[in-house]
Design an enzyme around this catalytic site. Structure first.
Site, PDB file in Angstrom:
ATOM      1  N   GLU A 296       0.606  -1.128  -0.108  1.00  0.00           N
ATOM      2  CA  GLU A 296      -0.059  -0.142   0.075  1.00  0.00           C
ATOM      3  C   GLU A 296       0.966   1.158  -0.121  1.00  0.00           C
ATOM      4  O   GLU A 296       0.488   2.315  -0.727  1.00  0.00           O
ATOM      5  CB  GLU A 296      -0.804  -0.014   1.339  1.00  0.00           C
TER       6      GLU A 296
ATOM      7  N   CYS B  27      -2.868  -2.846   7.566  1.00  0.00           N
ATOM      8  CA  CYS B  27      -2.340  -2.904   8.835  1.00  0.00           C
ATOM      9  C   CYS B  27      -2.613  -1.469   9.484  1.00  0.00           C
ATOM     10  O   CYS B  27      -2.909  -0.764   8.611  1.00  0.00           O
ATOM     11  CB  CYS B  27      -0.873  -3.287   8.741  1.00  0.00           C
TER      12      CYS B  27
ATOM     13  N   CYS C 121      -0.598   1.012   7.024  1.00  0.00           N
ATOM     14  CA  CYS C 121      -1.196   1.214   6.089  1.00  0.00           C
ATOM     15  C   CYS C 121      -2.539   2.139   6.010  1.00  0.00           C
ATOM     16  O   CYS C 121      -2.942   2.768   5.131  1.00  0.00           O
ATOM     17  CB  CYS C 121      -1.331   0.131   4.989  1.00  0.00           C
TER      18      CYS C 121
END
Length: 148
Positions: free
Chosen positions: A55, A83, A86
């Protein structure tokens, strides 16, 4: 826009990550016209960099492409639920739409462990989970099965 079309592109990048020994996560960012302006795949192993997530790589490329840090009007397609890092990058880039494949029960921050988009950060994208979720999850399972 055809979500599966873009997710297939992200899956192709995830397979590249797996072939290089990294966790198979791939990401593409499309502008409002459907043009791909950012691509990324996990490169943590390759670069020895904890922040080298798919990302982040795609966001950096998309920002460079348009010459702005705001990715308004764009959609991110990623094979795995982002996560916390990101998710924060998505918020900071002002990406209005997020499409992801598989849920991430360990660090997923778009609903699995926590939903950071529900916090008061001033930006919350529309989220479309589970697009090609089985294919994305199967790729992850296959990768970790080979690693063991």
């Amino acid at each position: 826009m055809d979500r599966e079309k873009y997710m297939k592109m992200a899956l192709g990048l995830a397979k590249e990550a797996a072939e290089s020994g990294d966790v198979p996560v791939g990401c593409v960012i499309a502008d409002s016209n459907g043009n791909i302006i950012g691509r990324g795949r996990n490169r943590r192993v390759e670069r020895s960099d904890a922040t080298a997530h798919a990302e982040v790589e795609a966001i950096r490329q998309a920002c460079a492409h348009i010459g702005d840090w705001r990715l308004e009007g764009c959609t991110m397609y990623v094979t795995l639920e982002p996560c916390p890092m990101c998710t924060g990058a998505i918020i900071n880039a002002r990406i209005p739409k997020l499409v992801f494949g598989a849920r991430e029960p360990v660090s997923g921050s778009c609903g699995s462990v926590i939903d950071l988009f529900c916090e008061n950060y001033g930006h919350s994208p529309q989220v479309y989970p589970g697009v090609m979720g089985k294919e994305c999850a199967d790729l992850m399972k296959s990768f970790f099965k080979k690693m063991r």
